[in-house]
Design an enzyme around this catalytic site. Structure first.
Site, PDB file in Angstrom:
ATOM      1  N   ALA A   2       0.828  -1.212   0.000  1.00  0.00           N
ATOM      2  CA  ALA A   2       0.000   0.000   0.000  1.00  0.00           C
ATOM      3  C   ALA A   2       0.855   1.252   0.000  1.00  0.00           C
ATOM      4  CB  ALA A   2      -0.906  -0.010   1.220  1.00  0.00           C
ATOM      5  N   ARG A  36      -3.007   8.853 -10.453  1.00  0.00           N
ATOM      6  CA  ARG A  36      -4.227   9.117 -11.231  1.00  0.00           C
ATOM      7  C   ARG A  36      -5.456   9.422 -10.371  1.00  0.00           C
ATOM      8  NH1 ARG A  36      -5.448   4.715 -15.208  1.00  0.00           N
ATOM      9  NH2 ARG A  36      -3.891   3.399 -14.194  1.00  0.00           N
ATOM     10  N   THR A  41       7.616  -3.711  -6.660  1.00  0.00           N
ATOM     11  CA  THR A  41       6.817  -4.596  -5.791  1.00  0.00           C
ATOM     12  C   THR A  41       7.692  -5.571  -4.984  1.00  0.00           C
ATOM     13  OG1 THR A  41       6.391  -5.844  -7.829  1.00  0.00           O
ATOM     14  CG2 THR A  41       4.600  -4.481  -7.005  1.00  0.00           C
ATOM     15  N   ASN A  45     -29.042  19.374  24.701  1.00  0.00           N
ATOM     16  CA  ASN A  45     -27.954  18.612  25.329  1.00  0.00           C
ATOM     17  C   ASN A  45     -26.637  19.362  25.362  1.00  0.00           C
ATOM     18  OD1 ASN A  45     -27.804  18.428  22.500  1.00  0.00           O
ATOM     19  ND2 ASN A  45     -26.587  16.560  22.611  1.00  0.00           N
ATOM     20  N   TYR A  46     -26.573  20.482  24.670  1.00  0.00           N
ATOM     21  CA  TYR A  46     -25.289  21.160  24.471  1.00  0.00           C
ATOM     22  C   TYR A  46     -25.391  22.591  24.969  1.00  0.00           C
ATOM     23  CZ  TYR A  46     -21.088  22.580  21.842  1.00  0.00           C
ATOM     24  OH  TYR A  46     -19.854  23.040  21.468  1.00  0.00           O
ATOM     25  N   SER A 103     -45.966  17.836  23.447  1.00  0.00           N
ATOM     26  CA  SER A 103     -45.363  18.364  22.223  1.00  0.00           C
ATOM     27  C   SER A 103     -44.556  19.619  22.519  1.00  0.00           C
ATOM     28  CB  SER A 103     -46.447  18.717  21.209  1.00  0.00           C
ATOM     29  OG  SER A 103     -47.075  17.535  20.786  1.00  0.00           O
TER      30      SER A 103
HETATM   31  C1  UD1 Z   1       1.726  -5.245 -10.974  1.00  0.00           C
HETATM   32  C2  UD1 Z   1       2.456  -6.507 -11.456  1.00  0.00           C
HETATM   33  C3  UD1 Z   1       1.779  -7.000 -12.744  1.00  0.00           C
HETATM   34  C4  UD1 Z   1       0.315  -7.264 -12.489  1.00  0.00           C
HETATM   35  C5  UD1 Z   1      -0.356  -6.020 -11.921  1.00  0.00           C
HETATM   36  C6  UD1 Z   1      -1.759  -6.345 -11.468  1.00  0.00           C
HETATM   37  C7  UD1 Z   1       4.794  -6.327 -10.796  1.00  0.00           C
HETATM   38  C8  UD1 Z   1       6.170  -6.016 -11.257  1.00  0.00           C
HETATM   39  N1  UD1 Z   1       3.832  -6.194 -11.718  1.00  0.00           N
HETATM   40  O1  UD1 Z   1       1.957  -4.242 -11.929  1.00  0.00           O
HETATM   41  O2  UD1 Z   1       2.388  -8.184 -13.189  1.00  0.00           O
HETATM   42  O3  UD1 Z   1      -0.326  -7.648 -13.689  1.00  0.00           O
HETATM   43  O4  UD1 Z   1       0.357  -5.533 -10.778  1.00  0.00           O
HETATM   44  O5  UD1 Z   1      -2.413  -5.201 -11.070  1.00  0.00           O
HETATM   45  O6  UD1 Z   1       4.610  -6.698  -9.659  1.00  0.00           O
HETATM   46  N2  UD1 Z   1       3.593  -0.926  -4.608  1.00  0.00           N
HETATM   47  C9  UD1 Z   1       4.300  -0.607  -3.473  1.00  0.00           C
HETATM   48  N3  UD1 Z   1       5.606  -0.230  -3.592  1.00  0.00           N
HETATM   49  C10 UD1 Z   1       6.241  -0.186  -4.782  1.00  0.00           C
HETATM   50  C11 UD1 Z   1       5.513  -0.524  -5.948  1.00  0.00           C
HETATM   51  C12 UD1 Z   1       4.191  -0.892  -5.834  1.00  0.00           C
HETATM   52  O7  UD1 Z   1       3.752  -0.641  -2.371  1.00  0.00           O
HETATM   53  O8  UD1 Z   1       7.428   0.138  -4.791  1.00  0.00           O
HETATM   54  C13 UD1 Z   1       2.182  -1.335  -4.494  1.00  0.00           C
HETATM   55  C14 UD1 Z   1       1.238  -0.377  -5.178  1.00  0.00           C
HETATM   56  O9  UD1 Z   1       0.780   0.609  -4.262  1.00  0.00           O
HETATM   57  C15 UD1 Z   1       0.121  -1.293  -5.623  1.00  0.00           C
HETATM   58  C16 UD1 Z   1       0.826  -2.612  -5.879  1.00  0.00           C
HETATM   59  O10 UD1 Z   1       2.025  -2.562  -5.155  1.00  0.00           O
HETATM   60  O11 UD1 Z   1      -0.831  -1.507  -4.601  1.00  0.00           O
HETATM   61  C17 UD1 Z   1       1.085  -2.861  -7.348  1.00  0.00           C
HETATM   62  O12 UD1 Z   1       1.880  -1.845  -7.866  1.00  0.00           O
HETATM   63  P1  UD1 Z   1       1.630  -1.219  -9.296  1.00  0.00           P
HETATM   64  O13 UD1 Z   1       2.613  -0.140  -9.506  1.00  0.00           O
HETATM   65  O14 UD1 Z   1       0.194  -0.913  -9.485  1.00  0.00           O
HETATM   66  O15 UD1 Z   1       2.037  -2.451 -10.226  1.00  0.00           O
HETATM   67  P2  UD1 Z   1       1.609  -2.689 -11.724  1.00  0.00           P
HETATM   68  O16 UD1 Z   1       2.549  -1.932 -12.597  1.00  0.00           O
HETATM   69  O17 UD1 Z   1       0.170  -2.473 -11.907  1.00  0.00           O
END
Ligand code: UD1
Ligand code: MG
Length: 451
Positions: free
Chosen positions: A9, A15, A81, A368-369, A387
């Site tokens: 998260a 966006r 990720t 009440n306040y 009433s």
């Molecule tokens: C990722 C997957 C992709 C998959 C897609 C599904 C990878 C490399 N790619 O891509 O294969 O099809 O999700 O939606 O994993 N996040 C962090 N820290 C980071 C990066 C991301 O917490 O450094 C969190 C984001 O907030 C999000 C999630 O990880 O909740 C996924 O990240 P996002 O950047 O949306 O990955 P996608 O490019 O969509």
């Protein structure tokens, strides 16, 4: 086997065009993160780690509010990720169960999907959740060989042949903690995005001859939320599902499309919900209660046989016992309405208790306040509040007492007493006639001057 959830998260959610971190935008009046955490709860995880980055303070606060067992770890820079999951390494040191990775911005995952992933773990070292997408857009592609998942290719790095694959990566993954963190330590960032891809662990696992497979679910479960428009869609999907579940559970929704539900709305069998009712968080409506049209409820409990509305507002702490009646243009806040009591018209009852079978007359207000502090009003059983009574709190009315219509009650009333607190009436004979004549003459003079 014990499970640790790791919820990603940290992303910015550019966006969304918002100061609020993406995962805190609400769906059905609860942060997106709460939906992911609720689904994850189905696995009864021993540990719950939330990886926060953008707006980490706010995310941490929310995570702990949703579940006080949540551990929040910080990912200062969003390097991908795999890097995000790596942030949980220290928190999970010594944990030897399974890690399930999910995304905080994927609110529609169903608990049984997670259970199927855990079941597949019995026969595979690493399990990925995939889905068939008729229009796979920019999702990572799953390269399968029979039941074996050989690798995941990110869209940016994929060849044309790989882009033609329609089996996609949801982002969810299950693996034992030790193996997962070992694999992550090997992930590099030599790719089109220069990010540490979690998806690379698949190929690394295969190189070690570990068994990797993909479990599949419907695309609508993996729907991510990236924009305000997605948020609106997500809310609509949630509402449609929740309404269908209520109908299935034996609740009457006269016009389902007009009833707005919260993540945790509980409604009992044979309850009737009329059109245009809004449920805020934390509402329970018991069996056989009726919520009439255009009512707004939050943080309240409505017992069996109670009737609420039309046009009623129940605010946090409103507790309605069985067979109570709360009518039109009545607001109840932090108040217990005991069995059989009625508050039928145009009243405000706040910070109060109302005894059994008491009748609150139209236009009654608990004052009440005092501008600084809130005070309590206690009304006994079988009381008749006339009433337009103003009950200036703190004040209490004994059992079987009465207040006269239009009274301003500032002192406690003894049981069985009649409290009369209004200016005595005086009738001035003939005075109305004289006043009418005077006023008519004045009007005639004005009209003449204007000519
Ligand atoms: C990722 C997957 C992709 C998959 C897609 C599904 C990878 C490399 N790619 O891509 O294969 O099809 O999700 O939606 O994993 N996040 C962090 N820290 C980071 C990066 C991301 O917490 O450094 C969190 C984001 O907030 C999000 C999630 O990880 O909740 C996924 O990240 P996002 O950047 O949306 O990955 P996608 O490019 O969509
Ligand atoms: Mg994404």
């Amino acid at each position: 086997m014990s499970t640790a959830l790791v919820i990603l998260a940290a992303g910015k959610g550019t966006r969304m065009n918002s100061d609020l971190p993406k995962v805190l935008h609400p769906i059905a009046q609860a942060p997106m993160l709460a939906h992911a955490m609720r689904t994850g709860a189905a696995l009864e995880p021993e540990r719950l780690v939330v990886v926060a980055g953008h707006g980490a303070d706010l995310v941490a606060k929310a995570a702990q509010q949703i579940n006080d067992r949540a551990e929040v770890v910080l990912q200062e820079d969003q390097l991908g990720t795999a890097h995000a999951v790596d942030m949980a390494r220290e928190a999970l040191a010594g944990f030897d169960g399974d890690v399930v990775v999910l995304y905080g911005d994927t609110p529609f995952l169903q608990p049984d999907t997670l259970e199927r992933m855990i079941a597949a773990r019995k026969t595979h070292d690493l399990v990925i959740l995939g889905f068939e997408a008729p229009d796979p857009a920019r999702y990572g592609r799953l390269v399968m060989d029979g039941d074996t998942l050989e690798k995941i290719v990110e869209f940016k790095d994929a060849s044309d042949a790989e882009r033609a694959i329609t089996f996609c990566n949801s982002g969810l993954m299950a693996c034992d903690a030790k193996t997962l963190f070992d694999l992550i330590a090997q992930v590099g960032n030599q790719n089109a995005s220069e990010e540490y891809y979690l998806t690379d662990v698949v190929e690394l696992a295969r190189a070690r001859d570990l068994s990797v497979t993909a479990v599949s679910c419907d695309e609508d479960q993996t729907m991510g939320v990236n924009s305000r428009a997605d948020l609106v869609n997500a809310d609509a999907v949630f509402q449609a599902r929740a309404r269908a579940e209520l109908l299935e559970d034996g609740v009457t929704l006269m016009a389902p499309d007009t009833v707005y539900l919260a993540i945790d709305t509980v409604i009992g069998r044979d309850a009737v919900i009329e059109p245009n009712v809004v449920f805020g968080p934390d509402v329970t409506v018991e069996s056989g209660a009726t919520i009439r049209a255009f009512s707004h409820l939050e943080g309240c409990h409505v017992s069996r046989g109670a009737v609420v509305g039309p046009y009623a507002r129940l605010r946090p702490g409103a507790e309605l016992a069985e067979h109570t009646r709360v009518g039109n243009f009545v607001e109840i806040k932090n108040a217990v309405i005991s069995e059989g009591a009625k508050v039928n018209h145009l009243s405000y009852i706040g910070d109060a208790t109302v005894g059994t079978n008491t009748n609150i007359g139209a236009g009654t207000i608990t004052c009440n306040y005092d501008g600084v502090m809130k005070h309590q009003t206690t009304i006994g059983a079988r009381v008749f509040i006339g009433s337009n009574t103003m009950l200036v709190a703190p004040v209490s009315i004994g059992n079987d007492a009465m207040t006269a219509t239009g009274s301003v009650i500032t002192r406690d009333v003894e049981p069985e007493a009649l409290a009369l607190a209004r200016t005595p009436q005086e009738n001035k004979l003939g005075r109305a006639r004289k006043l009418f004549d005077l006023l008519k003459a004045k009007k005639a003079r004005r009209n003449k001057e204007a000519e």
